[in-house]
Write a protein that holds these residues in place. Structure first.
Motif, PDB file in Angstrom:
ATOM      1  N   GLU A  35       0.852  -1.190   0.000  1.00 32.63           N
ATOM      2  CA  GLU A  35       0.000   0.000   0.000  1.00 32.63           C
ATOM      3  C   GLU A  35       0.885   1.236   0.000  1.00 32.63           C
ATOM      4  O   GLU A  35       1.892   1.304   0.726  1.00 32.63           O
ATOM      5  CB  GLU A  35      -0.912   0.026   1.235  1.00 32.63           C
ATOM      6  N   MET A  36       0.556   2.219  -0.832  1.00 32.24           N
ATOM      7  CA  MET A  36       1.353   3.435  -0.922  1.00 32.24           C
ATOM      8  C   MET A  36       1.066   4.372   0.241  1.00 32.24           C
ATOM      9  O   MET A  36      -0.045   4.417   0.773  1.00 32.24           O
ATOM     10  CB  MET A  36       1.063   4.155  -2.236  1.00 32.24           C
ATOM     11  N   ASP A  51       0.927   8.322   1.882  1.00 27.32           N
ATOM     12  CA  ASP A  51       0.250   9.528   1.401  1.00 27.32           C
ATOM     13  C   ASP A  51       1.149  10.457   0.594  1.00 27.32           C
ATOM     14  O   ASP A  51       0.663  11.255  -0.215  1.00 27.32           O
ATOM     15  CB  ASP A  51      -0.337  10.314   2.593  1.00 27.32           C
ATOM     16  N   ASP A  52       2.470  10.395   0.812  1.00 26.78           N
ATOM     17  CA  ASP A  52       3.386  11.288   0.093  1.00 26.78           C
ATOM     18  C   ASP A  52       4.212  10.566  -0.960  1.00 26.78           C
ATOM     19  O   ASP A  52       5.186  11.111  -1.487  1.00 26.78           O
ATOM     20  CB  ASP A  52       4.314  12.004   1.088  1.00 26.78           C
ATOM     21  N   ASP A  53       3.840   9.338  -1.315  1.00 25.95           N
ATOM     22  CA  ASP A  53       4.589   8.573  -2.315  1.00 25.95           C
ATOM     23  C   ASP A  53       4.390   9.132  -3.727  1.00 25.95           C
ATOM     24  O   ASP A  53       3.281   9.545  -4.090  1.00 25.95           O
ATOM     25  CB  ASP A  53       4.160   7.101  -2.308  1.00 25.95           C
ATOM     26  N   VAL A  54       5.486   9.129  -4.484  1.00 27.92           N
ATOM     27  CA  VAL A  54       5.441   9.485  -5.902  1.00 27.92           C
ATOM     28  C   VAL A  54       6.096   8.343  -6.682  1.00 27.92           C
ATOM     29  O   VAL A  54       7.276   8.046  -6.475  1.00 27.92           O
ATOM     30  CB  VAL A  54       6.179  10.806  -6.192  1.00 27.92           C
ATOM     31  N   ILE A  55       5.312   7.733  -7.554  1.00 29.41           N
ATOM     32  CA  ILE A  55       5.796   6.587  -8.332  1.00 29.41           C
ATOM     33  C   ILE A  55       5.777   6.943  -9.814  1.00 29.41           C
ATOM     34  O   ILE A  55       4.760   7.417 -10.333  1.00 29.41           O
ATOM     35  CB  ILE A  55       4.939   5.338  -8.072  1.00 29.41           C
ATOM     36  N   LYS A  72       0.603  10.432  -4.944  1.00 31.61           N
ATOM     37  CA  LYS A  72      -0.396  10.118  -3.930  1.00 31.61           C
ATOM     38  C   LYS A  72      -0.864  11.358  -3.185  1.00 31.61           C
ATOM     39  O   LYS A  72      -2.041  11.483  -2.818  1.00 31.61           O
ATOM     40  CB  LYS A  72       0.203   9.100  -2.946  1.00 31.61           C
ATOM     41  N   GLN A  73       0.049  12.314  -2.960  1.00 33.50           N
ATOM     42  CA  GLN A  73      -0.294  13.521  -2.203  1.00 33.50           C
ATOM     43  C   GLN A  73      -1.400  14.316  -2.889  1.00 33.50           C
ATOM     44  O   GLN A  73      -2.304  14.829  -2.234  1.00 33.50           O
ATOM     45  CB  GLN A  73       0.956  14.387  -2.028  1.00 33.50           C
ATOM     46  N   PHE A  74      -1.335  14.397  -4.229  1.00 32.49           N
ATOM     47  CA  PHE A  74      -2.345  15.150  -4.978  1.00 32.49           C
ATOM     48  C   PHE A  74      -3.395  14.225  -5.613  1.00 32.49           C
ATOM     49  O   PHE A  74      -4.226  14.689  -6.400  1.00 32.49           O
ATOM     50  CB  PHE A  74      -1.677  16.001  -6.058  1.00 32.49           C
ATOM     51  N   ASP A  75      -3.312  12.956  -5.261  1.00 31.25           N
ATOM     52  CA  ASP A  75      -4.285  11.971  -5.741  1.00 31.25           C
ATOM     53  C   ASP A  75      -4.353  11.963  -7.268  1.00 31.25           C
ATOM     54  O   ASP A  75      -5.430  11.977  -7.867  1.00 31.25           O
ATOM     55  CB  ASP A  75      -5.674  12.262  -5.145  1.00 31.25           C
ATOM     56  N   GLY A  99       0.636   0.742  -6.867  1.00 31.73           N
ATOM     57  CA  GLY A  99       1.472   1.390  -7.874  1.00 31.73           C
ATOM     58  C   GLY A  99       2.028   0.428  -8.906  1.00 31.73           C
ATOM     59  O   GLY A  99       2.815   0.827  -9.771  1.00 31.73           O
ATOM     60  N   SER A 100       1.635  -0.830  -8.851  1.00 28.80           N
ATOM     61  CA  SER A 100       2.088  -1.806  -9.845  1.00 28.80           C
ATOM     62  C   SER A 100       1.506  -1.466 -11.218  1.00 28.80           C
ATOM     63  O   SER A 100       0.408  -0.910 -11.322  1.00 28.80           O
ATOM     64  CB  SER A 100       1.678  -3.221  -9.435  1.00 28.80           C
ATOM     65  N   LEU A 101       2.245  -1.811 -12.279  1.00 24.34           N
ATOM     66  CA  LEU A 101       1.838  -1.476 -13.637  1.00 24.34           C
ATOM     67  C   LEU A 101       1.578  -2.747 -14.433  1.00 24.34           C
ATOM     68  O   LEU A 101       2.412  -3.657 -14.464  1.00 24.34           O
ATOM     69  CB  LEU A 101       2.936  -0.657 -14.328  1.00 24.34           C
ATOM     70  N   THR A 102       0.417  -2.804 -15.090  1.00 22.58           N
ATOM     71  CA  THR A 102       0.076  -3.937 -15.958  1.00 22.58           C
ATOM     72  C   THR A 102       0.056  -3.476 -17.406  1.00 22.58           C
ATOM     73  O   THR A 102      -0.551  -2.448 -17.734  1.00 22.58           O
ATOM     74  CB  THR A 102      -1.302  -4.522 -15.588  1.00 22.58           C
ATOM     75  N   ILE A 103       0.758  -4.226 -18.275  1.00 22.20           N
ATOM     76  CA  ILE A 103       0.751  -3.957 -19.716  1.00 22.20           C
ATOM     77  C   ILE A 103       0.041  -5.115 -20.387  1.00 22.20           C
ATOM     78  O   ILE A 103       0.422  -6.277 -20.200  1.00 22.20           O
ATOM     79  CB  ILE A 103       2.173  -3.811 -20.285  1.00 22.20           C
TER      80      ILE A 103
END
Length: 252
Positions: free
Chosen positions: A23-24, A26-30, A46-49, A73-77
């Motif tokens: 789980e990310m 609140d201040d995470d940037v991915i 995450k901070q700015f949703d 934050g996982s990415l699916t292609i």
């Protein structure tokens, strides 16, 4: 130091690149980047949703293929093709996913070697297993679980063929296998169906021999008809002469 993880994908399948987060915060940037140019293809603030995929970049090659997990934050292609192979970088976790894409394999085809015609006294049957438009694969013959022979290719879109000689009365199990590092396709050999002597079927022979047989048969048929016609005409001529001779005797 980045950790590199190698991933293999079959063309048309989907793959999920895990962020290793449950789980990310609140201040995470991915940020997710692709290729040597590190082109941004997805990001989460995450901070700015904010959850954004940039699927129109790179000439739209990722259009409608990217899905971000809002929790991890996982990415699916989805629907991978060869143009999606390469490096996917996640700087936030110092991870690099090096993805290799393999084409979906066709089922190999086993056929009789049409260049040979075995006589009724021959004890062996010549076969060939083939696969077309394949790359980065290995084509192999197996007798049961034992490898008999194989051939590999690293090029793209090439045709492969591998011969095999078997006995007509062989009761062993043979199979031809086409494989790459992540998948395989198998074709089992039916000796009874494919292997016949020329005494059993003309179809196992070379085309020229089959044509010669047909021509000879046709000539024999024509000769028979000519003989029958000649015989009928000869008998009629004899009957006509006998009739004339009889008529002449009566008149005298």
């Amino acid at each position: 130091m980045y950790r590199v993880e190698s991933v293999s994908v079959i063309e048309g399948d989907s793959v999920t690149l895990n962020s290793d987060l449950t789980e990310m915060k609140d201040d995470d940037v991915i940020l997710w980047t692709f290729g040597n140019e590190e082109t941004l293809i997805a990001g989460i603030n995450k901070q700015f949703d904010r959850f954004t995929v940039y699927d129109d970049d790179l000439d739209g090659r990722f259009r409608d293929r990217l899905k971000l997990d809002n929790q991890t934050g996982s990415l699916t292609i989805t629907n991978f093709t060869t143009e999606h192979a390469g490096e996917y970088k996640l700087p936030f976790k110092l991870k690099i996913f090096n993805i290799t894409v393999y084409a979906r394999l066709p089922v190999p085809v086993i056929s009789r070697n049409s260049s040979q015609c075995s006589s009724s006294s021959s004890s062996s049957c010549s076969l060939v297993c083939s696969a077309v438009n394949v790359g980065h694969v290995t084509l192999s013959w197996y007798k049961g679980n034992s490898l008999l022979s194989s051939i590999s290719v690293s090029d793209l879109s090439i045709s492969l063929s591998l011969p095999l000689e078997v006995e007509y009365q062989d009761k062993n199990t043979y199979s031809c296998v086409l494989n790459n590092p992540i998948s395989n396709q198998t074709q089992h050999l039916d000796i009874t169906h494919l292997c016949h002597t020329c005494a059993d079927s003309v179809h196992c022979c070379r085309p020229t021999e089959a044509v010669i047989r047909l021509v000879v048969s046709a000539l024999v048929g024509v000769a028979t008809v000519i003989i029958l016609v000649y015989d009928i005409r000869s008998r009629r001529a004899e009957q006509d002469q006998a009739h004339i001779h009889t008529s002449g005797s009566i008149e005298i």
